[in-house]
Design a protein around this motif. Structure first.
Motif, mmCIF file in Angstrom:
data_model
loop_
_atom_site.group_PDB
_atom_site.id
_atom_site.type_symbol
_atom_site.label_atom_id
_atom_site.label_comp_id
_atom_site.label_asym_id
_atom_site.label_seq_id
_atom_site.Cartn_x
_atom_site.Cartn_y
_atom_site.Cartn_z
ATOM 1 N N ALA A 174 0.833 -0.963 0.140
ATOM 2 C CA ALA A 174 0.042 -0.027 0.129
ATOM 3 C C ALA A 174 0.766 1.449 0.041
ATOM 4 C CB ALA A 174 -0.874 0.009 1.045
ATOM 5 N N GLY A 175 2.237 1.299 0.041
ATOM 6 C CA GLY A 175 3.048 2.334 -0.024
ATOM 7 C C GLY A 175 3.362 2.926 1.407
ATOM 8 N N ASP A 176 2.824 2.152 2.356
ATOM 9 C CA ASP A 176 3.046 2.800 3.906
ATOM 10 C C ASP A 176 3.371 1.525 4.756
ATOM 11 O OD1 ASP A 176 0.685 1.337 3.940
ATOM 12 O OD2 ASP A 176 -0.531 2.915 4.603
ATOM 13 N N GLU A 177 4.262 0.827 4.332
ATOM 14 C CA GLU A 177 4.708 -0.394 4.590
ATOM 15 C C GLU A 177 3.563 -1.369 5.088
ATOM 16 O OE1 GLU A 177 7.025 0.733 8.109
ATOM 17 O OE2 GLU A 177 8.562 1.689 6.887
ATOM 18 N N HIS A 178 2.252 -1.471 4.730
ATOM 19 C CA HIS A 178 1.506 -2.357 4.872
ATOM 20 C C HIS A 178 0.775 -2.773 3.647
ATOM 21 C CE1 HIS A 178 1.650 -1.255 9.181
ATOM 22 N NE2 HIS A 178 1.461 0.050 8.942
ATOM 23 N N ARG A 179 -0.270 -3.826 3.602
ATOM 24 C CA ARG A 179 -0.645 -4.271 2.390
ATOM 25 C C ARG A 179 -2.025 -3.666 2.122
ATOM 26 N NH1 ARG A 179 3.311 -6.532 -0.217
ATOM 27 N NH2 ARG A 179 1.711 -8.129 -1.212
ATOM 28 N N LYS A 180 -2.609 -3.691 1.007
ATOM 29 C CA LYS A 180 -3.906 -3.591 0.689
ATOM 30 C C LYS A 180 -4.136 -4.690 -0.479
ATOM 31 C CE LYS A 180 -6.857 0.314 0.169
ATOM 32 N NZ LYS A 180 -7.058 1.847 0.185
ATOM 33 N N LEU A 181 -5.768 -4.730 -0.852
ATOM 34 C CA LEU A 181 -6.000 -5.758 -1.665
ATOM 35 C C LEU A 181 -6.137 -4.943 -3.080
ATOM 36 C CD1 LEU A 181 -8.356 -7.673 0.504
ATOM 37 C CD2 LEU A 181 -6.248 -8.381 -0.097
ATOM 38 N N THR A 182 -5.954 -5.460 -4.376
ATOM 39 C CA THR A 182 -6.190 -5.029 -5.657
ATOM 40 C C THR A 182 -6.740 -6.429 -6.394
ATOM 41 O OG1 THR A 182 -5.484 -3.964 -7.601
ATOM 42 C CG2 THR A 182 -4.193 -5.648 -6.635
ATOM 43 N N PRO A 183 -8.095 -5.846 -7.231
ATOM 44 C CA PRO A 183 -8.551 -7.051 -8.070
ATOM 45 C C PRO A 183 -7.441 -7.742 -8.820
ATOM 46 C CG PRO A 183 -9.826 -5.157 -8.024
ATOM 47 C CD PRO A 183 -8.519 -4.588 -7.293
ATOM 48 N N ASP A 184 -7.558 -9.242 -9.052
ATOM 49 C CA ASP A 184 -6.899 -9.964 -10.059
ATOM 50 C C ASP A 184 -7.665 -9.880 -11.121
ATOM 51 O OD1 ASP A 184 -5.159 -12.293 -10.931
ATOM 52 O OD2 ASP A 184 -6.942 -12.884 -11.298
ATOM 53 N N HIS A 185 -7.113 -9.284 -12.343
ATOM 54 C CA HIS A 185 -8.079 -9.216 -13.594
ATOM 55 C C HIS A 185 -8.969 -10.291 -13.858
ATOM 56 C CE1 HIS A 185 -9.515 -7.439 -17.543
ATOM 57 N NE2 HIS A 185 -9.073 -8.695 -18.068
ATOM 58 N N GLU A 186 -8.298 -11.628 -13.948
ATOM 59 C CA GLU A 186 -9.222 -12.899 -14.309
ATOM 60 C C GLU A 186 -9.942 -13.194 -13.481
ATOM 61 O OE1 GLU A 186 -8.122 -17.389 -15.686
ATOM 62 O OE2 GLU A 186 -6.494 -16.086 -15.170
ATOM 63 N N TYR A 187 -9.944 -13.112 -12.107
ATOM 64 C CA TYR A 187 -10.714 -13.710 -11.332
ATOM 65 C C TYR A 187 -11.643 -12.686 -10.712
ATOM 66 C CZ TYR A 187 -9.103 -18.523 -11.082
ATOM 67 O OH TYR A 187 -9.039 -19.846 -11.502
ATOM 68 N N ALA A 188 -11.407 -11.505 -10.913
ATOM 69 C CA ALA A 188 -12.359 -10.581 -10.657
ATOM 70 C C ALA A 188 -13.554 -10.629 -11.706
ATOM 71 C CB ALA A 188 -11.807 -9.001 -10.849
ATOM 72 N N GLU A 189 -13.311 -10.799 -12.840
ATOM 73 C CA GLU A 189 -14.393 -10.965 -14.073
ATOM 74 C C GLU A 189 -15.153 -12.488 -13.643
ATOM 75 O OE1 GLU A 189 -15.459 -9.335 -16.556
ATOM 76 O OE2 GLU A 189 -14.155 -7.680 -15.756
ATOM 77 N N ILE A 190 -14.759 -13.426 -13.129
ATOM 78 C CA ILE A 190 -15.073 -14.514 -12.603
ATOM 79 C C ILE A 190 -16.273 -14.294 -11.508
ATOM 80 C CG2 ILE A 190 -14.678 -16.835 -11.640
ATOM 81 C CD1 ILE A 190 -12.360 -17.143 -13.236
ATOM 82 N N LEU A 191 -15.701 -13.423 -10.695
ATOM 83 C CA LEU A 191 -16.656 -13.199 -9.539
ATOM 84 C C LEU A 191 -17.953 -12.238 -9.963
ATOM 85 C CD1 LEU A 191 -17.499 -12.828 -6.640
ATOM 86 C CD2 LEU A 191 -15.896 -10.827 -6.360
ATOM 87 N N ARG A 192 -17.684 -11.412 -10.990
ATOM 88 C CA ARG A 192 -18.685 -10.508 -11.440
ATOM 89 C C ARG A 192 -19.552 -11.845 -12.210
ATOM 90 N NH1 ARG A 192 -14.319 -7.057 -13.160
ATOM 91 N NH2 ARG A 192 -14.246 -5.602 -11.708
ATOM 92 N N ASP A 193 -19.253 -12.527 -13.038
ATOM 93 C CA ASP A 193 -19.912 -13.613 -13.576
ATOM 94 C C ASP A 193 -20.709 -14.409 -12.807
ATOM 95 O OD1 ASP A 193 -20.670 -15.156 -16.048
ATOM 96 O OD2 ASP A 193 -19.845 -16.797 -15.208
ATOM 97 N N ILE A 194 -20.047 -14.803 -11.581
ATOM 98 C CA ILE A 194 -20.678 -15.775 -10.529
ATOM 99 C C ILE A 194 -22.007 -14.943 -9.941
ATOM 100 C CG2 ILE A 194 -20.653 -16.561 -8.288
ATOM 101 C CD1 ILE A 194 -17.764 -17.541 -8.995
ATOM 102 N N ALA A 195 -21.830 -13.608 -9.826
ATOM 103 C CA ALA A 195 -22.851 -12.704 -9.225
ATOM 104 C C ALA A 195 -23.841 -12.641 -9.912
ATOM 105 C CB ALA A 195 -22.286 -11.289 -8.720
#
Length: 567
Positions: A174-195
């Motif tokens: 995340a740029g501040d010595e910590h972590r953040k989540l970002t969508p994985d392009h392929e599986y973000a589309e799979i999640l949208r498809d599931i929904a």
């Protein structure tokens, strides 16, 4: 003069799996230090075995540790000394530490740490060990407190607190010595498809089957592939689909103990730089999924029989399906046999007497029963006004306020920065609670709107698929038995599910009777009305006629399920 050989068990402990670079805690480092100590010239030590426990908390009783435990029980005669790298690798609980010290003293054994801080063979060694164990426990409490405080800070900042990466997201800096989540392009589309599929009415079974047939990896295998580890070829399951959709991280929300974590301002903490689903999409998807939990699944082909998905074998509870079999008789004539049959033979269910009944007979009986119960009654449409009630949200805020005050009383907010955070959160929660308490409460209301036709008119106007859906939505069930009444091949019972409510609203007087929701033919009468058994002299007569006074488990379960569904 030769020295006596000292038999040593090399003991280590690691709380969680560490990388090889973490030399201070890695099992490899601990083992190397123990071996170096054992090989010290002139000491006559020999390591007879290892007890290196991984993924083991310091609060675990040494006697219950997977690797160490056996050396303290069935293998205690094989060694003289337990050697640990340092004292915190033994235990961080004073009572467990003391228990182990007493045990080694009673059994003429010894404990040594290779860093020189503990040696029970030395004068006063046990006393020193107990003092050190107190310090180790205090250190553990301090570490735990710091970790909890750090996790709370990360949640407030909207940072990923670690653990498995949730479906569709990858952990990034995340740029501040910590972590953040970002969508994985392929599986973000799979999640949208599931929904989308869930909202369109597809079952979780159908969605899982689709991805299995498409050869799409499950998320855990995909992550293993990214780490260049061998995949395990795990299959998609309906429960997996449901868990993915129900997780608030779909919209980027942080969770803690199963609840959405709120910031000091009372807003959800967002840990994704770009949520995969929009809030409205996710809520609609979750609602669609929840709305089908009790819905009966019926075949969609227009040619399917009327009671497919409605009729059930009374002996075992399996579905009944309608089979059309065409045979050529000896006379040369062609005849089609149409029967509903128990499907237990196609599954692992064992049925003591699979039910079978002619299609025309079963459907004719059903329609006669349905029309006699409701046919002439006015068709009504139930209209529900959900009203306005903020009780659930208000209760959630009050519970969080209670936890906040409890944490403050226990000293969780022990610095000026944390105290400032406490007062801000307290002010925001108090304000939000006052706002919710001031909102009006409008009770839920139910009305029934007449359509101007009878239920018989409605039934005649519907097609086969519409009729099945109509029955399934109202939890109507037909139970069929074979030979439960002497002299009759079949018996059946129609259970009208939640139709009583509409019947009463339409003014059907008979619906006020205790057993109106069930009509049966060729089954023992006490199955429908158990009160018959209480009539004087009837038990003996009924027992003689039917051989048993038990009510089938399938019928009892059906009634109980209906009772639960209606609240």
């Amino acid at each position: 003069m030769s020295q006596t050989i000292v038999r040593v068990v090399g003991c280590g402990r690691q709380s969680v799996t560490r990388t090889e670079e973490d030399n201070s805690l890695s099992i490899g480092t601990q083992k190397r230090d123990l071996q170096y100590w054992a090989d010290t010239p002139g000491q006559s030590r020999i390591i007879v075995g290892w007890a290196l426990d991984t993924n083991t908390s310091g609060t675990t009783n040494p006697f219950q540790r997977e690797k160490l435990g056996p050396w303290l029980t069935e293998r205690m005669e094989e060694w003289d000394v337990l050697a640990f790298p340092r004292i915190d690798r033994i235990s961080r609980k004073v009572r467990y530490f003391s228990e182990l010290l007493d045990w080694v003293e009673d059994n003429n054994k010894h404990i040594v740490t290779v860093d020189g801080s503990l040696n029970t063979q030395a004068a006063g060694g046990s006393a020193v060990a107990k003092v050190l164990s107190v310090l180790a426990e205090e250190e553990h409490k301090k570490i735990r407190k710091n970790v909890i405080g750090g996790m709370r800070t990360l949640r407030e900042l909207g940072r990923f607190t670690g653990g498995p990466q949730p479906f569709g997201y990858l952990s990034i800096d995340a740029g501040d010595e910590h972590r953040k989540l970002t969508p994985d392009h392929e599986y973000a589309e799979i999640l949208r498809d599931i929904a989308k599929r869930v909202r369109n009415g597809e079952s979780t079974y159908a969605i899982a089957d689709h991805y299995n047939k498409s050869g799409v990896m499950v998320w855990s295998d995909y992550l293993r592939k990214l780490r260049e580890k061998p995949v395990r070829d795990v299959r998609w399951k309906p429960a997996t689909i449901a868990r993915i959709i129900q997780n608030p991280v779909c919209v980027g929300f942080q969770t803690h103990n199963g609840e959405i974590w709120e910031t000091e301002e009372g807003e959800p903490s967002v840990i994704a730089d770009e949520p995969i689903l929009k809030l409205g999409e996710w809520e609609a998807t979750v609602k669609a999924l929840a709305g089908r939990t009790r819905e009966k699944k019926v075949r969609r082909r227009e040619t399917a029989c009327l009671l497919t998905g409605i009729a059930v074998c009374g002996h075992c509870g399996s579905r009944m399906v309608c089979h059309h079999v065409t045979k050529t008789l000896k006379s040369g004539n062609v005849k089609t046999y149409c029967d509903y049959e128990c499907t237990s033979k196609n599954s692992a269910t064992k049925c003591p007497s699979p039910a079978r009944m002619q299609e025309a007979q079963l459907e004719t009986y059903f329609e006669e029963f349905f029309m006699s119960a409701l046919g002439s009654a006015q068709e009504l449409v139930k209209m529900v006004d959900p009203g306005e009630d903020h009780s659930a949200e208000l209760e959630q805020k009050r519970e969080r306020l209670s936890r906040l005050e409890s944490d403050y009383a226990e000293g969780e907010y022990d610095t000026e920065v944390k105290k400032a955070s406490y007062w801000r959160t307290l002010e925001n929660l108090t304000s939000k609670i006052a706002e919710l308490e001031a909102k009006p409460i409008r009770p839920r209301s139910v009305t029934y709107q007449p359509t101007g036709r009878t239920w018989e008119d409605k039934w005649k106007a519907m097609g086969q698929t519409e009729r099945r859906d109509f029955l399934a939505e109202r939890s109507v069930t037909v139970l069929v038995w074979s030979k439960v009444v002497p002299g009759f091949k079949n018996g059946m019972l129609v259970h009208f599910g939640n139709m009583r409510e509409l019947a009463l609203a339409a003014g059907v007087e008979a619906a006020k009777e205790p057993h109106w929701e069930e009509i049966a033919v060729n089954v023992p009468p006490f199955w429908v009305d158990p009160n018959i058994l209480e009539a004087e002299g009837f038990r003996d007569i009924l027992l003689k006629d039917y051989g048993s006074l038990e009510i089938p488990q399938t019928l009892l379960e059906l009634r109980e399920n209906t009772k639960e569904a209606l609240g």
